[in-house]
Design a protein around this motif. Structure first.
Motif, PDB file in Angstrom:
ATOM      1  N   SER A  77      33.537  42.997  37.784  1.00 41.27           N
ATOM      2  CA  SER A  77      32.984  42.259  38.918  1.00 41.27           C
ATOM      3  C   SER A  77      34.058  41.439  39.629  1.00 41.27           C
ATOM      4  N   ILE A  78      33.834  41.214  40.918  1.00 41.20           N
ATOM      5  CA  ILE A  78      34.676  40.330  41.727  1.00 41.20           C
ATOM      6  C   ILE A  78      33.770  39.252  42.302  1.00 41.20           C
ATOM      7  N   VAL A  79      34.096  37.996  42.047  1.00 41.76           N
ATOM      8  CA  VAL A  79      33.248  36.881  42.475  1.00 41.76           C
ATOM      9  C   VAL A  79      33.341  36.703  43.990  1.00 41.76           C
ATOM     10  N   LEU A  80      32.184  36.690  44.646  1.00 36.42           N
ATOM     11  CA  LEU A  80      32.139  36.479  46.095  1.00 36.42           C
ATOM     12  C   LEU A  80      31.828  35.025  46.451  1.00 36.42           C
ATOM     13  N   SER A  81      30.905  34.437  45.719  1.00 34.09           N
ATOM     14  CA  SER A  81      30.526  33.051  46.022  1.00 34.09           C
ATOM     15  C   SER A  81      29.806  32.448  44.825  1.00 34.09           C
ATOM     16  N   LYS A  82      29.721  31.127  44.826  1.00 37.84           N
ATOM     17  CA  LYS A  82      28.941  30.439  43.786  1.00 37.84           C
ATOM     18  C   LYS A  82      28.220  29.264  44.424  1.00 37.84           C
ATOM     19  N   LEU A  83      27.064  28.943  43.874  1.00 38.22           N
ATOM     20  CA  LEU A  83      26.217  27.908  44.459  1.00 38.22           C
ATOM     21  C   LEU A  83      25.532  27.132  43.351  1.00 38.22           C
ATOM     22  N   LYS A  84      25.635  25.807  43.400  1.00 33.26           N
ATOM     23  CA  LYS A  84      24.928  24.976  42.434  1.00 33.26           C
ATOM     24  C   LYS A  84      23.429  25.083  42.690  1.00 33.26           C
ATOM     25  N   TYR A  85      22.676  25.245  41.603  1.00 31.93           N
ATOM     26  CA  TYR A  85      21.220  25.399  41.707  1.00 31.93           C
ATOM     27  C   TYR A  85      20.560  24.394  40.777  1.00 31.93           C
ATOM     28  N   ARG A  86      19.640  23.633  41.332  1.00 32.90           N
ATOM     29  CA  ARG A  86      19.038  22.522  40.585  1.00 32.90           C
ATOM     30  C   ARG A  86      20.147  21.607  40.081  1.00 32.90           C
ATOM     31  N   ASP A  87      19.963  21.002  38.899  1.00 38.30           N
ATOM     32  CA  ASP A  87      20.947  20.016  38.439  1.00 38.30           C
ATOM     33  C   ASP A  87      22.114  20.639  37.684  1.00 38.30           C
ATOM     34  N   TYR A  88      21.823  21.649  36.882  1.00 36.38           N
ATOM     35  CA  TYR A  88      22.852  22.126  35.954  1.00 36.38           C
ATOM     36  C   TYR A  88      23.095  23.639  36.002  1.00 36.38           C
ATOM     37  N   ASP A  89      22.406  24.330  36.895  1.00 38.05           N
ATOM     38  CA  ASP A  89      22.538  25.783  36.962  1.00 38.05           C
ATOM     39  C   ASP A  89      23.519  26.187  38.063  1.00 38.05           C
ATOM     40  N   LEU A  90      24.005  27.409  37.940  1.00 36.76           N
ATOM     41  CA  LEU A  90      24.939  27.960  38.922  1.00 36.76           C
ATOM     42  C   LEU A  90      24.492  29.385  39.243  1.00 36.76           C
ATOM     43  N   ILE A  91      24.431  29.699  40.533  1.00 41.71           N
ATOM     44  CA  ILE A  91      24.153  31.072  40.960  1.00 41.71           C
ATOM     45  C   ILE A  91      25.459  31.666  41.481  1.00 41.71           C
ATOM     46  N   VAL A  92      25.847  32.784  40.913  1.00 41.18           N
ATOM     47  CA  VAL A  92      27.110  33.435  41.259  1.00 41.18           C
ATOM     48  C   VAL A  92      26.814  34.808  41.846  1.00 41.18           C
ATOM     49  N   LYS A  93      27.329  35.059  43.046  1.00 40.69           N
ATOM     50  CA  LYS A  93      27.185  36.384  43.663  1.00 40.69           C
ATOM     51  C   LYS A  93      28.481  37.157  43.469  1.00 40.69           C
ATOM     52  N   CYS A  94      28.359  38.372  42.948  1.00 33.55           N
ATOM     53  CA  CYS A  94      29.525  39.206  42.650  1.00 33.55           C
ATOM     54  C   CYS A  94      29.404  40.570  43.316  1.00 33.55           C
ATOM     55  N   TYR A  95      30.557  41.156  43.574  1.00 31.70           N
ATOM     56  CA  TYR A  95      30.580  42.567  43.942  1.00 31.70           C
ATOM     57  C   TYR A  95      31.003  43.322  42.699  1.00 31.70           C
ATOM     58  N   THR A  96      30.149  44.202  42.223  1.00 30.48           N
ATOM     59  CA  THR A  96      30.371  44.843  40.935  1.00 30.48           C
ATOM     60  C   THR A  96      30.721  46.320  41.090  1.00 30.48           C
ATOM     61  N   GLN A  97      31.391  46.830  40.077  1.00 31.62           N
ATOM     62  CA  GLN A  97      31.833  48.223  40.096  1.00 31.62           C
ATOM     63  C   GLN A  97      30.666  49.197  39.961  1.00 31.62           C
ATOM     64  N   GLN A  98      29.653  48.801  39.211  1.00 35.92           N
ATOM     65  CA  GLN A  98      28.563  49.727  38.894  1.00 35.92           C
ATOM     66  C   GLN A  98      27.336  49.590  39.779  1.00 35.92           C
ATOM     67  N   ARG A  99      27.140  48.398  40.386  1.00 35.85           N
ATOM     68  CA  ARG A  99      25.889  48.200  41.111  1.00 35.85           C
ATOM     69  C   ARG A  99      26.046  47.489  42.445  1.00 35.85           C
ATOM     70  N   GLY A 100      27.241  47.430  42.987  1.00 29.85           N
ATOM     71  CA  GLY A 100      27.406  46.742  44.261  1.00 29.85           C
ATOM     72  C   GLY A 100      27.178  45.246  44.108  1.00 29.85           C
ATOM     73  N   VAL A 101      26.463  44.655  45.043  1.00 31.06           N
ATOM     74  CA  VAL A 101      26.232  43.206  45.028  1.00 31.06           C
ATOM     75  C   VAL A 101      25.167  42.845  43.990  1.00 31.06           C
TER      76      VAL A 101
END
Length: 239
Positions: A7-31
């Motif tokens: 995977s290649i990290v495209l972006s990350k976003l803090k979610y709620r207080d302690y969670d993180l949402i990470v969007k990746c471009y992956t070799q097997q499944r795209g985004v």
């Protein structure tokens, strides 16, 4: 289902207080988007966030569940360790800019191994290169091939390039016709690979004008495309 996905990290976003949402471009499944629950809560968890700097190249052991929008990660490790991409201020500006572009234009949740390999290899080249001030220009130009609107390089002796149709022409078609320095640079870059990029000399004003032309080209061919907010930072760094 546990699977391994490069995977290649495209972006990350803090979610709620302690969670993180990470969007990746992956070799097997795209985004693919992952949720890292509680990762910001403990010191141990926070150290893991270092893996998710934008454009980091990772190997992710994922718990992928079809029809879900967010997936979980069991294990993560670096697939390639950058030497300078996140520590060199000039390369960091390019990384910020390109991550915003890629996050904007990559939408498909399907495998495209050629595109993944292109991005992966190009970033490794940038990491190891000392003369890189024009890297982002060639990266974007080559990216158009994978997005379906690569400039047609037939008739490249013609005196104009039409941004709307993507072809070289003999007649000036008005606001979409490119000539002069931008046309010369376009022709040279279309025939250039990354390893020969340092042979093309471009000053700061030319670089900025050519980049603006390229971004306009993206806007014309991708309806949802927006100019990245980091454009000004990039221009300031390479002024």
């Amino acid at each position: 289902m546990l699977t391994t996905n490069n995977s290649i990290v495209l972006s990350k976003l803090k979610y709620r207080d302690y969670d993180l949402i990470v969007k990746c471009y992956t070799q097997q499944r795209g985004v693919v988007s992952y949720i890292l629950r509680g990762v910001l809560k403990s010191k141990r968890g926070k150290t893991k966030t270092v893996y998710f700097q934008v454009l980091s190249q990772l190997q992710i052991e994922e718990n992928y569940k079809p029809n879900q929008s967010l997936h979980s990660i069991k294990e993560v490790k670096l697939n390639y360790i950058y030497k300078s991409l996140h520590t060199n201020i000039f390369k960091s500006a390019i990384v910020l800019f390109l991550s915003e572009i890629l996050s904007n234009v990559l939408k498909e949740e399907e495998k495209n191994e050629d595109l993944f390999n292109y991005i992966e290899t190009a970033l490794q080249y940038l990491d190891n290169e000392d003369d890189f001030s024009n890297f982002h220009l060639l990266f974007l130009l080559k990216l158009t091939r994978y997005l379906g609107f690569q400039p047609e390089n037939l008739n490249d002796s013609y005196p104009y390039f039409n941004l709307e149709s993507g072809v070289f022409e003999t007649v000036n078609q008005g606001i979409y016709s490119v000539s002069g320095v931008n046309l010369t640079l376009l022709k040279r870059l279309l025939g250039t690979n990354f390893d020969a990029l340092n042979s093309i000399k471009i000053n700061a004003k030319q670089r900025q004008e050519f980049l603006n032309m390229l971004l306009h080209y993206f806007e014309l061919h991708l309806g949802s495309f927006k100019k990245p907010k980091s454009l000004q930072v990039l221009n300031d760094v390479f002024h």
